[in-house]
Design an enzyme around this catalytic site. Structure first.
Site, PDB file in Angstrom:
ATOM      1  N   ASP A 248      -2.029   6.360  -6.087  1.00  0.00           N
ATOM      2  CA  ASP A 248      -2.260   5.461  -4.960  1.00  0.00           C
ATOM      3  C   ASP A 248      -2.393   4.034  -5.473  1.00  0.00           C
ATOM      4  OD1 ASP A 248      -2.898   4.584  -2.368  1.00  0.00           O
ATOM      5  OD2 ASP A 248      -5.036   4.863  -2.701  1.00  0.00           O
TER       6      ASP A 248
ATOM      7  N   ASP B 119       0.824  -1.193   0.000  1.00  0.00           N
ATOM      8  CA  ASP B 119       0.000   0.000   0.000  1.00  0.00           C
ATOM      9  C   ASP B 119       0.866   1.254   0.000  1.00  0.00           C
ATOM     10  OD1 ASP B 119      -1.990   1.839   0.291  1.00  0.00           O
ATOM     11  OD2 ASP B 119      -2.522   1.293   2.337  1.00  0.00           O
TER      12      ASP B 119
END
Ligand SMILES: *[C@@H]1O[C@H](CO)[C@@H](O)[C@H](O)[C@H]1NC(C)=O
Ligand SMILES: *[C@@H]1O[C@H](CO)[C@@H](O)[C@H](O)[C@H]1NC(C)=O
Length: 495
Positions: free
Chosen positions: A373, A172
Site C-alpha cells: 500500500d 493512493d
C-alpha cells in the site's frame, strides 16, 4: 658473460615484473577480500550517519527536474520542502504523532475491509457496511458508509480539463476513484493552493447520468448505493472522517504529456477533512474506475513509483513503458483476492535481521495474507512475525540505550551523542525468491531530536492482513505490472 649478464638482467627484470605482478595481484586479492568483508558487514549492519535520516530544510531536487521523462511525474512528500503545496519551500513540521494516529486509522479501515475472519462473519460485516443509503443530494453530509481510508502522503501534479489546469493530488494505491475539489462547491470546499477546478471553463467536462452502467460500476466500487435523480453522485468517507462528495463526471485527464479524453472522476462539491491543502486524490487501485484501469489502453496497467527517503528529496510516478525501464527490478507474483479485488496482494515468505533468517512458521504469513500500500506509512506484520523481528532487532541494537515507546512504535533508542550507529539490516522475502533489503530510512524513524524507533509495528490479530507500508518502500522503484501479474523492487532508484 654477456649472455650471463643479459640473462641475469633478464632474470632481474623478470623478478621485478613478477614482484609487481604478485604485488598487484595480492593487492587486488586484498581489495577483493576487503570488499567482500564490507559487503558481508553491510549485509548484517547498516552503518548510518544519523544526520542522513533527517530531512533538510530545503528541497535537494530542483523543482521539475530536467530528468523527468514523458509518462513520468515528479513525486514529493506532502509536507516537505519539495512539495508544490509548500510554496515557501521550507519544511513544515508535521506532527509525527498525528501521522501515526492517521496511519492507525487507515490500517484499521483496511483491516475491516479485508477481513480474514470466517466467511459468515465477513458477510455480516459487509452487510453492515452497506446499509446506510447515500445522501440524496451532493450538498448533504455523506451517510456513514462507503470506503473508509485515510489518505496517503505523497503528491504528484496532474492536468484536468481543456484547456488543462494543473492540480496537486495525493496518489493512493489503496483506493480507486480519482477526485478533485470542484466549483461551484455546492456544499463546502476546504482551502487549497491551486484555483479550484471550474468545469464550466472546460470544453470537455460532462456529467455521468445516474442511470448509466458507469454509475452502477462506481457504486459497486465505492459501496454507496443511491437513489437516482439525474447526475451520478459519488461519496467517499475516509477513516479519519474526512470525506468527499460530488458529481461523477468525465473530463480530459493529462498525465505528463499523455492525454486521456473522457476520464471518469469525482467532481467534489462537498469536501472536508484532513487532506491538507491537496486538490484531490489520484486512485491507483485495481478497480475498473481506477486510473490504472482507465489508462490501460495506453499504459497496459503498468506503473511504478519511487518514494524518496526524506521529505526534502523527490521521487517519481511513472506509467507504461517507463515503469521498470530504468532499474533492474526483481519481481514477485502480484496476487488477486476475489473478495478484495482492489488491493495489491503479495506473498510474504520470511524476514532476515542482521543476515539471519527469523524462525517464523509459514502459516503466520498465509493466515494473514499481505498487501502492498502506498498510503500506509509503517509496515504492519502479523503478531508472531513482528515479535520475532523485534527481538532480533533489539538483540542487534543492544549496545544502544533504549527509550520509551512512541505511539505505535515500541522499540526505541536514545541515540544522543552518537554520530553514526550500526543498525541490523532487515530483509523481507517474498514469493519468487525476491528480497527487499529495506533502506535504513525504512528501519529507523526519528521521533524526537535524540530518539529513534524501529519503523515496523505488529497487528493485534493474527488474521489481520499484513501491510507493506511506504516507509519500507522508500528508495526502491516499486513496479506494478498488473497485466503481467507481478510486482518488482528495483534498488536505489531515488534518494
Ligand atoms: C452537472 O450536474 C449538476 C447537478 O445535477 C448540475 O448542477 C450541473 O449543471 C451539471 N453540469 C453540466 C456541465 O451538465
Ligand atoms: C509485464 O509482464 C509481462 C508478462 O510477464 C511482460 O511481458 C512485460 O514485459 C512486463 N512489463 C514490464 C514493463 O515489466
Amino acid at each position: 658473460m654477456a649472455i650471463d649478464s643479459s640473462s641475469s638482467i633478464f632474470h632481474l627484470l623478470a623478478t621485478v615484473l613478477c614482484l609487481v605482478l604478485i604485488l598487484g595481484c595480492s593487492e587486488k586479492v586484498e581489495a577483493y577480500r576487503f570488499e567482500e568483508m564490507t559487503a558481508k558487514l553491510r549485509h548484517q549492519n547498516h552503518v548510518v550517519s544519523l544526520s542522513s535520516l533527517m530531512p533538510a530544510e530545503v528541497c535537494s531536487t530542483p523543482a521539475q527536474g530536467s530528468k523527468i521523462l514523458s509518462s513520468q511525474l515528479q513525486l514529493a512528500h506532502k509536507d516537505g520542502p519539495c512539495s508544490s503545496l509548500n510554496k515557501e519551500g521550507r519544511a513544515k513540521i508535521s506532527s509525527l504523532h498525528q501521522i501515526l494516529i492517521d496511519d492507525q486509522t487507515r490500517v484499521k479501515s483496511i483491516h475491516s475491509k479485508i477481513s480474514n475472519q470466517d466467511p459468515v462473519a465477513a458477510d455480516e460485516h459487509k452487510k453492515k457496511k452497506r446499509i446506510a443509503p447515500a445522501a440524496d443530494s451532493a450538498v448533504k453530509l455523506p451517510a456513514n458508509s462507503g470506503q473508509k481510508l485515510g489518505t496517503g502522503n505523497f503528491i504528484v501534479t496532474i492536468g484536468l480539463g481543456k484547456p488543462k489546469q494543473d492540480f496537486t493530488v495525493v496518489f493512493d494505491t489503496g483506493s480507486d476513484l480519482t477526485w478533485i475539489q470542484c466549483q461551484p462547491c455546492v456544499g463546502q470546499c476546504y482551502s487549497q493552493q491551486d484555483p479550484i477546478f471550474n468545469p464550466s471553463a472546460s470544453s470537455t467536462y460532462s456529467n455521468i447520468s445516474c442511470n448509466s452502467a458507469t454509475c452502477a460500476q462506481l457504486q459497486s466500487a465505492t459501496g454507496n448505493p443511491q437513489s437516482c435523480r439525474t447526475t451520478c453522485i459519488y461519496q467517499i468517507v475516509y477513516g479519519d472522517s474526512s470525506y468527499s462528495v460530488g458529481y461523477f463526471a468525465t473530463e480530459t485527464l493529462t498525465l505528463s504529456s499523455d492525454v486521456f479524453p473522457k476520464f471518469e472522476f469525482g467532481c467534489g462539491q462537498n469536501n472536508q477533512g484532513l487532506f491538507g491543502s491537496v486538490d484531490g486524490l489520484l486512485g491507483l487501485g485495481r478497480d475498473p474506475i481506477s486510473t490504472v484501469s482507465q489508462t490501460s489502453q495506453k499504459y497496459g496497467k503498468r506503473f511504478s513509483y519511487c518514494l524518496p527517503s526524506t521529505t526534502s528529496s523527490t521521487g517519481f510516478l511513472a506509467f507504461g513503458s517507463q515503469a521498470g525501464a530504468s532499474s533492474s527490478a526483481r519481481y514477485t507474483p502480484l496476487l488477486t483476492d476475489s473478495n478484495n479485488p482492489s488491493f495489491y496482494f503479495l506473498t510474504m515468505k520470511g524476514i532476515r535481521v542482521g543476515g539471519k533468517s527469523l524462525s517464523i512458521a509459514q502459516s503466520v504469513f498465509t493466515t494473514s495474507g499481505t498487501i502492498i500500500d502506498s498510503g500506509t506509512v509503517i509496515t504492519r506484520l502479523p503478531p508472531a512475525a513482528y515479535s520475532a523481528l523485534r527481538s532480533a532487532f533489539r538483540q542487534g541494537m543492544s549496545k544502544y540505550p533504549s527509550a520509551s515507546a512512541y505511539s505505535i512504535l515500541d522499540t526505541c533508542y536514545n541515540l544522543a551523542g552518537y554520530n553514526t550507529v550500526s543498525v541490523p539490516t532487515i530483509v523481507l522475502s517474498f514469493g519468487g525468491g525476491t528480497n527487499l533489503n529495506v533502506d535504513v530510512s525504512g528501519i529507523l524513524v526519528q521521533v524526537s531530536s535524540t530518539e529513534y524507533c524501529l519503523a515496523f509495528a505488529g497487528n493485534s490479530d493474527s488474521t489481520d492482513v499484513a501491510i507493506l507500508g511506504n516507509r519500507q518502500q522508500q528508495t526502491f522503484e516499486v513496479v506494478y505490472n498488473v497485466t503481467g501479474g507481478k510486482l518488482g523492487f528495483g534498488a536505489r532508484a531515488c534518494t
